[in-house]
Design a protein around this motif. Structure first.
Motif, PDB file in Angstrom:
ATOM      1  N   ALA A  13     -25.144  -8.738  17.712  1.00 14.23           N
ATOM      2  CA  ALA A  13     -23.725  -9.083  17.762  1.00 14.23           C
ATOM      3  C   ALA A  13     -22.844  -7.838  17.688  1.00 14.23           C
ATOM      4  O   ALA A  13     -21.894  -7.685  18.476  1.00 14.23           O
ATOM      5  N   LEU A  14     -23.146  -6.925  16.771  1.00  9.54           N
ATOM      6  CA  LEU A  14     -22.343  -5.715  16.629  1.00  9.54           C
ATOM      7  C   LEU A  14     -22.483  -4.817  17.850  1.00  9.54           C
ATOM      8  O   LEU A  14     -21.508  -4.187  18.289  1.00  9.54           O
ATOM      9  N   THR A  15     -23.689  -4.751  18.400  1.00  8.94           N
ATOM     10  CA  THR A  15     -23.908  -3.931  19.591  1.00  8.94           C
ATOM     11  C   THR A  15     -23.065  -4.412  20.751  1.00  8.94           C
ATOM     12  O   THR A  15     -22.396  -3.611  21.438  1.00  8.94           O
ATOM     13  N   PHE A  16     -23.051  -5.719  20.997  1.00  9.78           N
ATOM     14  CA  PHE A  16     -22.298  -6.234  22.138  1.00  9.78           C
ATOM     15  C   PHE A  16     -20.789  -6.220  21.881  1.00  9.78           C
ATOM     16  O   PHE A  16     -20.008  -6.117  22.828  1.00  9.78           O
ATOM     17  N   LEU A  17     -20.390  -6.313  20.620  1.00  9.28           N
ATOM     18  CA  LEU A  17     -18.967  -6.147  20.305  1.00  9.28           C
ATOM     19  C   LEU A  17     -18.523  -4.731  20.664  1.00  9.28           C
ATOM     20  O   LEU A  17     -17.473  -4.525  21.303  1.00  9.28           O
ATOM     21  N   LEU A  18     -19.323  -3.741  20.268  1.00  8.82           N
ATOM     22  CA  LEU A  18     -19.008  -2.351  20.585  1.00  8.82           C
ATOM     23  C   LEU A  18     -19.098  -2.090  22.084  1.00  8.82           C
ATOM     24  O   LEU A  18     -18.215  -1.445  22.671  1.00  8.82           O
ATOM     25  N   ALA A  19     -20.152  -2.594  22.727  1.00  8.71           N
ATOM     26  CA  ALA A  19     -20.335  -2.373  24.164  1.00  8.71           C
ATOM     27  C   ALA A  19     -19.205  -3.015  24.964  1.00  8.71           C
ATOM     28  O   ALA A  19     -18.699  -2.433  25.930  1.00  8.71           O
ATOM     29  N   GLY A  20     -18.792  -4.221  24.561  1.00  8.01           N
ATOM     30  CA  GLY A  20     -17.666  -4.864  25.223  1.00  8.01           C
ATOM     31  C   GLY A  20     -16.383  -4.084  25.019  1.00  8.01           C
ATOM     32  O   GLY A  20     -15.548  -3.982  25.927  1.00  8.01           O
ATOM     33  N   GLY A  21     -16.209  -3.507  23.824  1.00  7.46           N
ATOM     34  CA  GLY A  21     -15.026  -2.697  23.559  1.00  7.46           C
ATOM     35  C   GLY A  21     -14.966  -1.477  24.452  1.00  7.46           C
ATOM     36  O   GLY A  21     -13.896  -1.120  24.981  1.00  7.46           O
ATOM     37  N   VAL A  22     -16.106  -0.827  24.651  1.00 13.49           N
ATOM     38  CA  VAL A  22     -16.153   0.337  25.540  1.00 13.49           C
ATOM     39  C   VAL A  22     -15.792  -0.065  26.962  1.00 13.49           C
ATOM     40  O   VAL A  22     -15.012   0.607  27.641  1.00 13.49           O
ATOM     41  N   LYS A  23     -16.341  -1.188  27.430  1.00 19.14           N
ATOM     42  CA  LYS A  23     -16.028  -1.652  28.787  1.00 19.14           C
ATOM     43  C   LYS A  23     -14.549  -2.000  28.915  1.00 19.14           C
ATOM     44  O   LYS A  23     -13.916  -1.721  29.938  1.00 19.14           O
ATOM     45  N   GLY A  24     -13.981  -2.611  27.874  1.00 16.20           N
ATOM     46  CA  GLY A  24     -12.559  -2.924  27.909  1.00 16.20           C
ATOM     47  C   GLY A  24     -11.692  -1.680  27.950  1.00 16.20           C
ATOM     48  O   GLY A  24     -10.623  -1.680  28.564  1.00 16.20           O
ATOM     49  N   MET A  25     -12.163  -0.599  27.329  1.00 14.96           N
ATOM     50  CA  MET A  25     -11.404   0.643  27.298  1.00 14.96           C
ATOM     51  C   MET A  25     -11.465   1.394  28.618  1.00 14.96           C
ATOM     52  O   MET A  25     -10.442   1.853  29.131  1.00 14.96           O
ATOM     53  N   ILE A  26     -12.667   1.555  29.188  1.00 10.34           N
ATOM     54  CA  ILE A  26     -12.813   2.445  30.349  1.00 10.34           C
ATOM     55  C   ILE A  26     -13.351   1.754  31.594  1.00 10.34           C
ATOM     56  O   ILE A  26     -13.523   2.397  32.631  1.00 10.34           O
ATOM     57  N   LEU A 210     -17.208 -10.555  25.073  1.00 14.18           N
ATOM     58  CA  LEU A 210     -15.855 -10.887  25.513  1.00 14.18           C
ATOM     59  C   LEU A 210     -14.820 -10.508  24.461  1.00 14.18           C
ATOM     60  O   LEU A 210     -13.742 -10.002  24.782  1.00 14.18           O
ATOM     61  N   ALA A 211     -15.174 -10.734  23.185  1.00 12.51           N
ATOM     62  CA  ALA A 211     -14.261 -10.319  22.109  1.00 12.51           C
ATOM     63  C   ALA A 211     -14.060  -8.812  22.126  1.00 12.51           C
ATOM     64  O   ALA A 211     -12.937  -8.312  21.955  1.00 12.51           O
ATOM     65  N   GLY A 212     -15.145  -8.070  22.345  1.00  8.96           N
ATOM     66  CA  GLY A 212     -15.050  -6.618  22.420  1.00  8.96           C
ATOM     67  C   GLY A 212     -14.216  -6.163  23.603  1.00  8.96           C
ATOM     68  O   GLY A 212     -13.427  -5.210  23.487  1.00  8.96           O
ATOM     69  N   MET A 213     -14.354  -6.837  24.743  1.00  8.73           N
ATOM     70  CA  MET A 213     -13.551  -6.474  25.914  1.00  8.73           C
ATOM     71  C   MET A 213     -12.064  -6.642  25.646  1.00  8.73           C
ATOM     72  O   MET A 213     -11.248  -5.790  25.997  1.00  8.73           O
ATOM     73  N   LEU A 214     -11.708  -7.759  25.025  1.00  2.00           N
ATOM     74  CA  LEU A 214     -10.293  -7.993  24.702  1.00  2.00           C
ATOM     75  C   LEU A 214      -9.783  -6.935  23.728  1.00  2.00           C
ATOM     76  O   LEU A 214      -8.667  -6.420  23.876  1.00  2.00           O
ATOM     77  N   LEU A 215     -10.601  -6.596  22.735  1.00  4.64           N
ATOM     78  CA  LEU A 215     -10.216  -5.557  21.785  1.00  4.64           C
ATOM     79  C   LEU A 215     -10.080  -4.207  22.488  1.00  4.64           C
ATOM     80  O   LEU A 215      -9.131  -3.449  22.234  1.00  4.64           O
ATOM     81  N   GLY A 216     -11.018  -3.898  23.378  1.00  4.89           N
ATOM     82  CA  GLY A 216     -10.960  -2.644  24.116  1.00  4.89           C
ATOM     83  C   GLY A 216      -9.733  -2.542  24.995  1.00  4.89           C
ATOM     84  O   GLY A 216      -9.106  -1.482  25.105  1.00  4.89           O
ATOM     85  N   GLN A 217      -9.355  -3.649  25.645  1.00  6.78           N
ATOM     86  CA  GLN A 217      -8.156  -3.647  26.477  1.00  6.78           C
ATOM     87  C   GLN A 217      -6.897  -3.439  25.635  1.00  6.78           C
ATOM     88  O   GLN A 217      -5.950  -2.778  26.076  1.00  6.78           O
ATOM     89  N   TRP A 218      -6.912  -3.984  24.425  1.00  5.45           N
ATOM     90  CA  TRP A 218      -5.775  -3.773  23.508  1.00  5.45           C
ATOM     91  C   TRP A 218      -5.711  -2.312  23.068  1.00  5.45           C
ATOM     92  O   TRP A 218      -4.643  -1.697  23.043  1.00  5.45           O
ATOM     93  N   LEU A 219      -6.879  -1.725  22.745  1.00  4.21           N
ATOM     94  CA  LEU A 219      -6.928  -0.328  22.308  1.00  4.21           C
ATOM     95  C   LEU A 219      -6.584   0.635  23.436  1.00  4.21           C
ATOM     96  O   LEU A 219      -6.074   1.734  23.179  1.00  4.21           O
ATOM     97  N   ARG A 220      -6.854   0.233  24.675  1.00  7.44           N
ATOM     98  CA  ARG A 220      -6.604   1.113  25.819  1.00  7.44           C
ATOM     99  C   ARG A 220      -5.140   1.521  25.901  1.00  7.44           C
ATOM    100  O   ARG A 220      -4.809   2.607  26.374  1.00  7.44           O
ATOM    101  N   LEU A 221      -4.261   0.664  25.421  1.00  8.67           N
ATOM    102  CA  LEU A 221      -2.823   0.950  25.454  1.00  8.67           C
ATOM    103  C   LEU A 221      -2.396   1.826  24.284  1.00  8.67           C
ATOM    104  O   LEU A 221      -1.249   2.287  24.250  1.00  8.67           O
TER     105      LEU A 221
END
Length: 249
Positions: A13-26, A210-221
């Motif tokens: 769970a933590l791995t995919f949260l982080l991986a989704g966050g990276v994808k959301g960022m870049i 998906l949660a990580g992607m949304l978080l990453g997109q928020w952090l991207r700004l």
């Protein structure tokens, strides 16, 4: 996995949260991060099986958000055919490896990707070369995918070298990653790896992704992308070196 213990489930769970966050960022990095981290606690074939559903859904999402799928597919289909062929040819390697070679290959792939990401080199595909380079790059990407579960080398540097517009590049990456994911899933299923409990775990891994992607997109700004990318590739370099050297000790 022999047992779905709480520590393993938490790690997934933590791995995919982080991986989704990276994808959301870049816009990329989910399979790379997932394979790198999960490779620390399980065989690469099982790690690759877990990323199938999250990778497919997030990349179809990325693919669908682009400006023009038809012209892009018409241009890149020879490369995509090469990806499928290469993955099919090498499909048994990741599924049957028990010697640690797949882990070493994964580490080497991550190191190469990190070095390319940290370098300032800007590649360009010569005019008229795309017709023959595309299938070869696709074939090489498929073979690397089959051996490591990571499908960024050499596809990402090649697509970046095509001088596509920003949105076209994002969509092209989504297309390449989607095709690679489907080809990898077919190869793993053919050898009996992507089945049973691993399919269910892959479905569950979609939620933190998906949660990580949304978080990453928020952090991207809110975070400078250059700083984040540099930290990401440095971390990937260290992780890849560890995985590449681990089977030797």
């Amino acid at each position: 996995m022999p047992s779905h213990s709480l520590p393993i489930i938490a790690a997934v769970a933590l791995t995919f949260l982080l991986a989704g966050g990276v994808k959301g960022m870049i816009g990329l990095g989910l399979p790379t991060v997932a394979m790198g981290l999960l490779g620390l606690v399980m065989p690469p074939a099982e790690a690759a099986s877990l990323l199938i559903v999250p990778s497919f859904v997030t990349n179809v999402w990325q693919l669908a958000s682009g400006p023009g799928f038809g012209p892009l597919l018409e241009r890149l289909w020879p490369m995509m055919a090469g990806v499928c062929l290469g993955t099919w040819v090498g499909a048994g390697f990741l599924a049957s490896d028990a010697s640690g070679v797949a882990t070493m290959a994964l580490g080497i792939a991550l190191v190469l990707y990190a070095i390319l990401g940290l370098s300032s080199a800007r590649l360009r595909v010569p005019a008229g070369s795309e017709r023959w380079m595309g299938p070869l790059v696709g074939l090489a990407t498929g073979l690397v995918t089959a051996a490591t579960g990571v499908f960024v080398i050499p596809a990402v540097p090649y697509l970046q070298a095509l001088a596509l517009e920003r949105e076209e590049l994002v969509q092209a990456l989504g297309l390449s990653f989607t095709v690679s994911t489907v080809a990898l899933a077919a190869g793993l299923a053919q050898h009996g790896v992507f089945a049973g409990a691993l399919v269910g775990m892959s479905l569950l891994a979609l939620l933190p992704s998906l949660a990580g992607m949304l978080l990453g997109q928020w952090l991207r700004l809110r975070v400078r992308q250059d700083t984040f990318r540099r930290c990401f590739f440095l971390g990937l370099l260290a992780l890849g070196a560890h995985l590449a050297l681990r089977p030797l000790f």
